[in-house]
Design a protein around this motif. Structure first.
Motif, mmCIF file in Angstrom:
data_model
loop_
_atom_site.group_PDB
_atom_site.id
_atom_site.type_symbol
_atom_site.label_atom_id
_atom_site.label_comp_id
_atom_site.label_asym_id
_atom_site.label_seq_id
_atom_site.Cartn_x
_atom_site.Cartn_y
_atom_site.Cartn_z
ATOM 1 N N LEU A 122 -4.498 9.710 31.160
ATOM 2 C CA LEU A 122 -5.483 10.654 31.644
ATOM 3 C C LEU A 122 -4.925 12.039 31.356
ATOM 4 O O LEU A 122 -3.767 12.298 31.668
ATOM 5 C CB LEU A 122 -5.653 10.526 33.160
ATOM 6 C CG LEU A 122 -5.917 9.114 33.703
ATOM 7 C CD1 LEU A 122 -5.886 9.145 35.233
ATOM 8 C CD2 LEU A 122 -7.258 8.614 33.199
ATOM 9 N N VAL A 123 -5.737 12.898 30.773
ATOM 10 C CA VAL A 123 -5.272 14.247 30.458
ATOM 11 C C VAL A 123 -6.183 15.268 31.119
ATOM 12 O O VAL A 123 -7.402 15.221 30.936
ATOM 13 C CB VAL A 123 -5.280 14.494 28.935
ATOM 14 C CG1 VAL A 123 -4.857 15.909 28.619
ATOM 15 C CG2 VAL A 123 -4.380 13.492 28.226
ATOM 16 N N PHE B 270 -2.394 5.344 33.407
ATOM 17 C CA PHE B 270 -3.212 4.412 34.181
ATOM 18 C C PHE B 270 -3.253 3.108 33.407
ATOM 19 O O PHE B 270 -2.966 3.080 32.218
ATOM 20 C CB PHE B 270 -4.643 4.941 34.371
ATOM 21 C CG PHE B 270 -5.504 4.811 33.139
ATOM 22 C CD1 PHE B 270 -5.554 5.844 32.205
ATOM 23 C CD2 PHE B 270 -6.262 3.663 32.907
ATOM 24 C CE1 PHE B 270 -6.330 5.728 31.063
ATOM 25 C CE2 PHE B 270 -7.040 3.551 31.765
ATOM 26 C CZ PHE B 270 -7.075 4.583 30.838
ATOM 27 N N VAL C 271 -7.425 7.588 25.608
ATOM 28 C CA VAL C 271 -7.166 8.813 26.363
ATOM 29 C C VAL C 271 -8.454 9.262 27.040
ATOM 30 O O VAL C 271 -9.494 9.378 26.383
ATOM 31 C CB VAL C 271 -6.668 9.948 25.440
ATOM 32 C CG1 VAL C 271 -6.410 11.204 26.250
ATOM 33 C CG2 VAL C 271 -5.397 9.527 24.704
ATOM 34 N N LEU C 272 -8.389 9.476 28.346
ATOM 35 C CA LEU C 272 -9.537 10.033 29.058
ATOM 36 C C LEU C 272 -9.250 11.505 29.329
ATOM 37 O O LEU C 272 -8.192 11.847 29.848
ATOM 38 C CB LEU C 272 -9.769 9.317 30.389
ATOM 39 C CG LEU C 272 -9.910 7.800 30.387
ATOM 40 C CD1 LEU C 272 -10.458 7.330 31.729
ATOM 41 C CD2 LEU C 272 -10.811 7.327 29.284
ATOM 42 N N HIS C 273 -10.200 12.344 28.977
ATOM 43 C CA HIS C 273 -10.054 13.772 29.220
ATOM 44 C C HIS C 273 -10.935 14.212 30.375
ATOM 45 O O HIS C 273 -11.981 13.626 30.612
ATOM 46 C CB HIS C 273 -10.475 14.552 27.964
ATOM 47 C CG HIS C 273 -9.497 14.465 26.843
ATOM 48 N ND1 HIS C 273 -8.461 15.351 26.693
ATOM 49 C CD2 HIS C 273 -9.401 13.593 25.817
ATOM 50 C CE1 HIS C 273 -7.763 15.033 25.615
ATOM 51 N NE2 HIS C 273 -8.308 13.966 25.054
ATOM 52 N N GLY C 274 -10.520 15.252 31.060
ATOM 53 C CA GLY C 274 -11.335 15.763 32.154
ATOM 54 C C GLY C 274 -10.577 16.771 32.990
ATOM 55 O O GLY C 274 -9.674 17.432 32.488
ATOM 56 N N VAL D 152 -10.681 6.762 38.944
ATOM 57 C CA VAL D 152 -9.491 7.408 38.431
ATOM 58 C C VAL D 152 -9.401 8.831 38.984
ATOM 59 O O VAL D 152 -10.421 9.437 39.264
ATOM 60 C CB VAL D 152 -9.620 7.324 36.879
ATOM 61 C CG1 VAL D 152 -9.737 8.687 36.287
ATOM 62 C CG2 VAL D 152 -8.572 6.451 36.291
ATOM 63 N N LEU E 117 -9.483 11.736 38.179
ATOM 64 C CA LEU E 117 -9.798 12.726 37.154
ATOM 65 C C LEU E 117 -11.317 12.758 37.035
ATOM 66 O O LEU E 117 -11.951 11.703 37.027
ATOM 67 C CB LEU E 117 -9.191 12.275 35.817
ATOM 68 C CG LEU E 117 -9.082 13.275 34.676
ATOM 69 C CD1 LEU E 117 -7.865 14.164 34.893
ATOM 70 C CD2 LEU E 117 -8.949 12.547 33.347
ATOM 71 N N LYS E 118 -11.882 13.935 36.965
ATOM 72 C CA LYS E 118 -13.311 14.024 36.684
ATOM 73 C C LYS E 118 -13.441 13.889 35.174
ATOM 74 O O LYS E 118 -13.235 14.854 34.440
ATOM 75 C CB LYS E 118 -13.865 15.369 37.177
ATOM 76 C CG LYS E 118 -15.336 15.306 37.556
ATOM 77 C CD LYS E 118 -15.824 16.620 38.132
ATOM 78 C CE LYS E 118 -16.566 17.418 37.090
ATOM 79 N NZ LYS E 118 -16.415 18.863 37.179
ATOM 80 N N VAL E 119 -13.756 12.700 34.722
ATOM 81 C CA VAL E 119 -13.706 12.401 33.293
ATOM 82 C C VAL E 119 -14.882 13.014 32.543
ATOM 83 O O VAL E 119 -16.031 12.841 32.936
ATOM 84 C CB VAL E 119 -13.710 10.877 33.062
ATOM 85 C CG1 VAL E 119 -13.745 10.578 31.576
ATOM 86 C CG2 VAL E 119 -12.496 10.248 33.708
ATOM 87 N N SER E 120 -14.579 13.749 31.486
ATOM 88 C CA SER E 120 -15.651 14.334 30.693
ATOM 89 C C SER E 120 -15.746 13.719 29.303
ATOM 90 O O SER E 120 -16.808 13.713 28.694
ATOM 91 C CB SER E 120 -15.453 15.841 30.575
ATOM 92 O OG SER E 120 -14.196 16.115 29.991
ATOM 93 N N GLU E 121 -14.656 13.211 28.803
ATOM 94 C CA GLU E 121 -14.665 12.600 27.478
ATOM 95 C C GLU E 121 -13.651 11.479 27.456
ATOM 96 O O GLU E 121 -12.756 11.420 28.289
ATOM 97 C CB GLU E 121 -14.244 13.599 26.405
ATOM 98 C CG GLU E 121 -14.819 14.963 26.577
ATOM 99 C CD GLU E 121 -15.452 15.475 25.305
ATOM 100 O OE1 GLU E 121 -14.868 15.276 24.234
ATOM 101 O OE2 GLU E 121 -16.554 16.054 25.408
ATOM 102 N N HIS E 122 -13.780 10.649 26.433
ATOM 103 C CA HIS E 122 -12.730 9.662 26.228
ATOM 104 C C HIS E 122 -12.631 9.379 24.746
ATOM 105 O O HIS E 122 -13.580 9.563 23.997
ATOM 106 C CB HIS E 122 -13.009 8.381 26.998
ATOM 107 C CG HIS E 122 -14.252 7.677 26.566
ATOM 108 N ND1 HIS E 122 -15.477 7.936 27.139
ATOM 109 C CD2 HIS E 122 -14.464 6.747 25.621
ATOM 110 C CE1 HIS E 122 -16.378 7.172 26.566
ATOM 111 N NE2 HIS E 122 -15.803 6.443 25.629
ATOM 112 N N GLU E 123 -11.462 8.930 24.357
ATOM 113 C CA GLU E 123 -11.230 8.675 22.956
ATOM 114 C C GLU E 123 -10.432 7.388 22.820
ATOM 115 O O GLU E 123 -9.470 7.166 23.538
ATOM 116 C CB GLU E 123 -10.430 9.840 22.360
ATOM 117 C CG GLU E 123 -10.376 9.808 20.860
ATOM 118 C CD GLU E 123 -9.583 10.982 20.301
ATOM 119 O OE1 GLU E 123 -9.436 11.998 21.008
ATOM 120 O OE2 GLU E 123 -9.112 10.849 19.166
#
Lengths: 176, 176
Positions: A129-130, A140, A166-169, B156, B158-164
């Motif tokens: 998680l980034v 995770f 990788v999950l971004h947020g 998770v 994290l407030k997820v906005s994207e994933h890769e």
DNA sequence: TTTACTGCAAATTATTTGCACGGTT
DNA sequence: AACCGTGCAAATAATTTGCAGTAAA
């Protein structure tokens, strides 16, 4: 090769005997690949072994210099003190060797600097998680996700050897 | 804003009217954000609109110069010929703008150069297969994987906005 | 004593930025 | 006219490499 004793860093199961320490496996693999045991490399291996998540080359260099971040306490179970200053060039060279032996894995977090972490065979691997605001990286793991990947890997025109998620947020602090 | 006609690049549904062209949405978003319509940017947008998968900045520059790779045929449905030489600095600047407006997404494939591709809202997005031997990058998508990610994202910190997601391995040609 | 390991400094490579000019509104 | 967009060349930043000295087998 390491002595087989059930008392120190070893796990004895019904079917196999495996070292549970990534550090030991790394050392053994390096020797098997014809490397000598240099001090810089031992220090990097030991540091990576003590870390739970991915580090950048600079973070590794700083931690070994005696950095003021959370990466203190790099001391082998047997009392080995491998910490010592390691030049950045060596850090990169060592990480490259370890990567080629599949002992470490690159983690691309979209943060200009690549991160590296150990690859544990007998442990469920994790992903990342980034937080795009403060840059913090957290690990995770998720069973459902892994099995989806596994199923998928069979149906794809690629002999899959690794995968990275990788999950971004925004992390809790930043989202607040 | 574009003319609303059901005949050209438009999809009319019961509830909303949306353009189905990423290029149009990109142009509209850029104007709404207070940008003028420069020729270099139009060329990059048009090229990205014609691509199915992620390109590097250099690939974009080459394709617009009239590169000999597969990226020919950059011609708008209405006959607009936007292809023209664009300096590398502009390519990077334009990609950066587009990324900030969430019109394009970075794709990190562990290949030194970052890749970029358009983000389509009304289309199922895809992920990437990377052959670590020849470097080819292929898109794929998988329903099960997406739902696993969706479920996971709720649990998770994290407030997820994207994933890769990137799968590494050997493509059919290289594995043969 | 042979061959690998390491540090230092220089070289590369991808990406970014400063500045002046040309195009759009 | 006002201001954004663009190219060029210079500047950064991460990573790699050449070379000479040091250490492991």
């Amino acid at each position: 090769m390491p002595t087989l004793s059930a008392s120190e860093g070893m796990v004895v199961s019904r079917d196999q005997i495996v070292t549970d320490s990534w550090g030991e496996r790394a050392e053994a693999t390096l020797v098997a690949a014809g490397h000598k045991r240099g001090g810089a490399r031992r220090a990097v291996v030991e540091l990576l072994d003590s870390q739970q998540c991915a580090l950048t080359a600079v973070e590794i260099e700083d931690a070994l210099r005696g950095g003021a971040d959370g990466t203190e306490g790099t001391e082998g179970a047997d009392g080995t003190r491998a910490r010592r200053r390691v030049s950045r060039a060596s850090v990169y060279r060592i990480l490259d060797e370890l990567e080629q032996l599949r002992l470490v894995q690159r983690v691309e977090t979209g943060q200009t600097m690549v991160r590296y972490e150990r690859v544990c065979e007998h442990e469920e691997h994790h992903h990342h998680l980034v937080c795009d605001e403060c840059g913090v990286v957290m690990p995770f793991s998720d069973k459902a996700l892994e099995s989806a990947i596994e199923t998928l890997s069979e149906r794809v025109p690629l002999k899959v050897s690794e995968h990275e998620i990788v999950l971004h947020g925004s992390c809790r602090d930043c989202a607040a």
